[in-house]
Design a protein around this motif. Sequence first.
Motif, mmCIF file in Angstrom:
data_model
loop_
_atom_site.group_PDB
_atom_site.id
_atom_site.type_symbol
_atom_site.label_atom_id
_atom_site.label_comp_id
_atom_site.label_asym_id
_atom_site.label_seq_id
_atom_site.Cartn_x
_atom_site.Cartn_y
_atom_site.Cartn_z
ATOM 1 N N ALA A 125 0.819 -1.219 0.000
ATOM 2 C CA ALA A 125 0.000 0.000 0.000
ATOM 3 C C ALA A 125 0.851 1.268 0.000
ATOM 4 C CB ALA A 125 -0.944 -0.016 1.197
ATOM 5 N N LYS A 126 1.846 1.339 0.872
ATOM 6 C CA LYS A 126 2.650 2.565 0.973
ATOM 7 C C LYS A 126 3.386 2.847 -0.333
ATOM 8 C CE LYS A 126 6.455 4.607 3.580
ATOM 9 N NZ LYS A 126 5.816 5.938 3.655
ATOM 10 N N ILE B 68 0.901 3.804 -3.151
ATOM 11 C CA ILE B 68 0.367 5.168 -3.028
ATOM 12 C C ILE B 68 1.399 6.186 -3.503
ATOM 13 C CG2 ILE B 68 -0.374 6.927 -1.374
ATOM 14 C CD1 ILE B 68 -1.606 4.623 0.279
ATOM 15 N N ASP C 237 0.923 8.420 -6.898
ATOM 16 C CA ASP C 237 0.918 9.885 -6.767
ATOM 17 C C ASP C 237 2.009 10.504 -7.630
ATOM 18 O OD1 ASP C 237 0.095 12.376 -5.404
ATOM 19 O OD2 ASP C 237 2.119 12.274 -4.543
ATOM 20 N N LYS D 215 -4.232 5.589 -6.577
ATOM 21 C CA LYS D 215 -3.828 6.119 -5.277
ATOM 22 C C LYS D 215 -4.988 6.071 -4.302
ATOM 23 C CE LYS D 215 -2.309 10.304 -2.910
ATOM 24 N NZ LYS D 215 -2.070 11.760 -3.030
ATOM 25 N N LEU D 216 -6.152 6.517 -4.734
ATOM 26 C CA LEU D 216 -7.334 6.521 -3.862
ATOM 27 C C LEU D 216 -7.737 5.097 -3.475
ATOM 28 C CD1 LEU D 216 -9.476 9.255 -5.647
ATOM 29 C CD2 LEU D 216 -8.128 9.482 -3.550
ATOM 30 N N GLU E 62 -5.288 3.820 -0.886
ATOM 31 C CA GLU E 62 -5.501 4.480 0.404
ATOM 32 C C GLU E 62 -6.726 3.909 1.114
ATOM 33 O OE1 GLU E 62 -3.661 8.943 -0.459
ATOM 34 O OE2 GLU E 62 -5.798 8.535 -0.792
#
Length: 365
Positions: free
Chosen positions: A343-344, A347, A351, A359-360, A363
């Motif tokens: 996830a990190k 994202i 971005d 990205k959304l 998140e």
Amino acid sequence: FFPAHGQNTHRLQHDPCSWADEGRQSVKEITQVVRPSPAASRASRVDWAGDKRALQRRSGGAGSSRTTERKNRSISMSTRLETVQVGAPTGRLSDWVIAPVQFNSFERLTTVKGAFVSSPVFSCFGHQWVVMIHPGGDNISTDGYVSLYLGNQMEEAIEVQFKFIIKHPNGLGDILEATSKLLKFSPPSSSDAANDYWPSLLCKNFSLRSTLLNYLVDGTLIVEVHMRTNKPGHQSSPFVPENPTFQNMLKDFCNEETADVKFEVGGTVESAKGRRKRAKTPTNTFHAHHFALRWNAPALADMCKPGNVSPTTISNVRPEVFKHLLYYCYGGKIGKDDLQSDAKDMIEAADRFGIVSLKLEAEAC
């Protein structure tokens, strides 16, 4: 209610159990079961185990010399479409509906052969029904046996599967008579002997009267009538194929032969954003199509030019994360487990390259 014997009444024969018209002797199978007690069921239980056989397939032949068989194509993705219905699916059987019918003071009912007692009319599946009992048996019953009728009272035919069940008050075992399939009940004013359709069906030798006397509850014989019928089939909407654009794009994912841009990803990756600590990763080359990036990853598209033979270097992104990003740009769906585990990094990369929707989505995981 019922027509005279030998006319529009269909009867149940035993030895073997069968449905038969008195005048025609036509046969339809029915099953009689005396359910054992729970203890007896456990004692007689048999475990079955089947041998497992493994089917092995051989794959062979010369390996492809195409450069598209590189490790970048090892990713395995699949999309399941909705079930395609060919024609209207058949109706499925409904749940069982149970109508308990109580014959009070059963022991005092007449045992004259052919005499009967009829239940009040009850409703089931939009039809009216009656149950008739012959405590001394029908005219064609074996001496000492009780017979049961189920009759349709509506001027409309219906197909029904049914069973008569009488439960022992102390749970010693049920007496059950059941049809093995749907049977058609015709209107009471008609019959279709050619197709074996009748307004009422008779179980001529349901059980010995002496046996049923042990099943009385405060002098009442309780006959459970279980019925079910076809549910209307779900009419599916006409099959309309989905727009194949994304599926066709996925076929070109990492296709070196048709690609017009390429990226060299890996080498050095920061362990966390804003930190100076770095780690080295293997370098991988990815091929892509500029038009797919232009609409879905505009910042990444601005970093390269179509037809440029030199690869665009991408740093600070792990190759496996970059592959997921490219796959997403071609309309692919990234699995939830992959989104959560990376996830990190996902994202940050989304971005960086302008893939806002990914990205959304990352998140939200």
